[in-house]
Design an enzyme around this catalytic site. Sequence first.
Site, short mmCIF file in Angstrom:
data_model
loop_
_atom_site.label_atom_id
_atom_site.label_comp_id
_atom_site.label_asym_id
_atom_site.label_seq_id
_atom_site.Cartn_x
_atom_site.Cartn_y
_atom_site.Cartn_z
N CYS A 161 -21.40 -17.50 51.03
CA CYS A 161 -19.97 -17.23 51.10
C CYS A 161 -19.31 -18.31 51.95
O CYS A 161 -19.75 -18.58 53.07
CB CYS A 161 -19.77 -15.84 51.70
SG CYS A 161 -18.16 -15.55 52.41
N GLU A 162 -18.29 -18.92 51.42
CA GLU A 162 -17.64 -20.00 52.16
C GLU A 162 -16.84 -19.51 53.36
O GLU A 162 -16.48 -20.29 54.22
CB GLU A 162 -16.73 -20.82 51.24
CG GLU A 162 -15.50 -20.10 50.74
CD GLU A 162 -14.67 -20.96 49.81
OE1 GLU A 162 -13.44 -20.77 49.80
OE2 GLU A 162 -15.23 -21.82 49.08
N HIS A 163 -16.60 -18.21 53.44
CA HIS A 163 -15.81 -17.68 54.55
C HIS A 163 -16.65 -17.40 55.79
O HIS A 163 -16.16 -17.56 56.91
CB HIS A 163 -15.08 -16.40 54.13
CG HIS A 163 -14.16 -16.63 52.98
ND1 HIS A 163 -14.16 -15.83 51.86
CD2 HIS A 163 -13.22 -17.58 52.76
CE1 HIS A 163 -13.25 -16.27 51.01
NE2 HIS A 163 -12.67 -17.33 51.53
N HIS A 164 -17.89 -16.91 55.61
CA HIS A 164 -18.72 -16.52 56.75
C HIS A 164 -20.08 -17.22 56.76
O HIS A 164 -20.87 -17.00 57.67
CB HIS A 164 -18.95 -15.00 56.73
CG HIS A 164 -17.68 -14.22 56.77
ND1 HIS A 164 -17.11 -13.69 55.63
CD2 HIS A 164 -16.84 -13.93 57.79
CE1 HIS A 164 -15.98 -13.08 55.96
NE2 HIS A 164 -15.79 -13.21 57.26
N GLN B 222 -17.24 -15.88 44.84
CA GLN B 222 -17.82 -15.47 43.56
C GLN B 222 -16.87 -15.75 42.39
O GLN B 222 -17.32 -16.11 41.30
CB GLN B 222 -18.18 -13.98 43.63
CG GLN B 222 -18.93 -13.50 42.41
CD GLN B 222 -19.41 -12.08 42.57
OE1 GLN B 222 -19.81 -11.67 43.65
NE2 GLN B 222 -19.38 -11.32 41.49
N HIS C 279 -22.68 -8.87 48.69
CA HIS C 279 -22.25 -9.85 49.69
C HIS C 279 -22.66 -9.39 51.08
O HIS C 279 -22.18 -8.36 51.56
CB HIS C 279 -20.74 -10.04 49.60
CG HIS C 279 -20.30 -10.73 48.35
ND1 HIS C 279 -19.79 -12.00 48.36
CD2 HIS C 279 -20.33 -10.34 47.05
CE1 HIS C 279 -19.50 -12.36 47.11
NE2 HIS C 279 -19.83 -11.37 46.31
N CYS D 69 -21.77 -10.63 53.79
CA CYS D 69 -20.61 -10.65 54.70
C CYS D 69 -19.93 -9.29 54.72
O CYS D 69 -19.27 -8.94 55.70
CB CYS D 69 -19.63 -11.76 54.32
SG CYS D 69 -18.94 -11.64 52.67
#
Length: 185
Positions: A75-78, A116, A144, A146
Site C-alpha cells: 500500500c502506497e499510503h502505509h 488496489q 489490506h 493497513c
Amino acid sequence: MHSVMETLFSQLIQEIGEDVSREGLVDTPKRAASAFRFLNSGYHQSLDHVLNNAVFEADSEDMVIVKDIELYSLCEHHLLPFIGKCHVGYLPQGKVIGLSKIARIVEMYARRLQIQERLTKQIADAIQTAVNPRGVAVVVEAKHLCMMMRGVEKQNSVMTTSSMLGLFRKQSSTRAEFLDLIGRK
C-alpha cells in the site's frame, strides 16, 4: 559499505527506540533493503520485457480467463502489504498472450507501491495494449494489512475492485459470463 536504503532502515530502527547493533537486528537493515527492493522490482520492468514476444496469432474469439492469480503488493499510503488474488479475462481479436505472461503482468504491477484501484486498471490496460482484444475484464480481491493491523483493525474485510474494458463494459451479458466463470455473481 551500506547502501543508502540500508542506512535508512538502520536509522528507522533506531528511531523507534531499538538498538540496531543488537544480535537479532545486526543484519536487519541489509535484509529489509533487499526485501524492499524485491517487493518494488516492478518499477524496473516494462510490458515488452514481461511479454518477451509471447503474443501469438490465434483464431479463437472465445473468452480467455486466468483466475485466482495470487498477488501481494505494498500500500502506497502505509507501506504495508495487501494480499489477494486477481482474475483476468479477455476476448481475443486475432492474438492471444502466453498463459504465464498474464500472471507476470499482474506481478509486474503488484510489485510497486500501489493502491488496489490503480493496480486493477494498470493490469487491464496492459492486456489491452498487449493484444488489442475486443474486451478485458480484471477483478482484484485483497485483504489490506493497513486496515487489519492499524486504524479500524478489521480482520475479515476484503476489498474488491474491477476494471472492465470494451465488450465487458458495453455488454452486461459478457460481463455476467465472466463474473459467473470466476465465481462472482
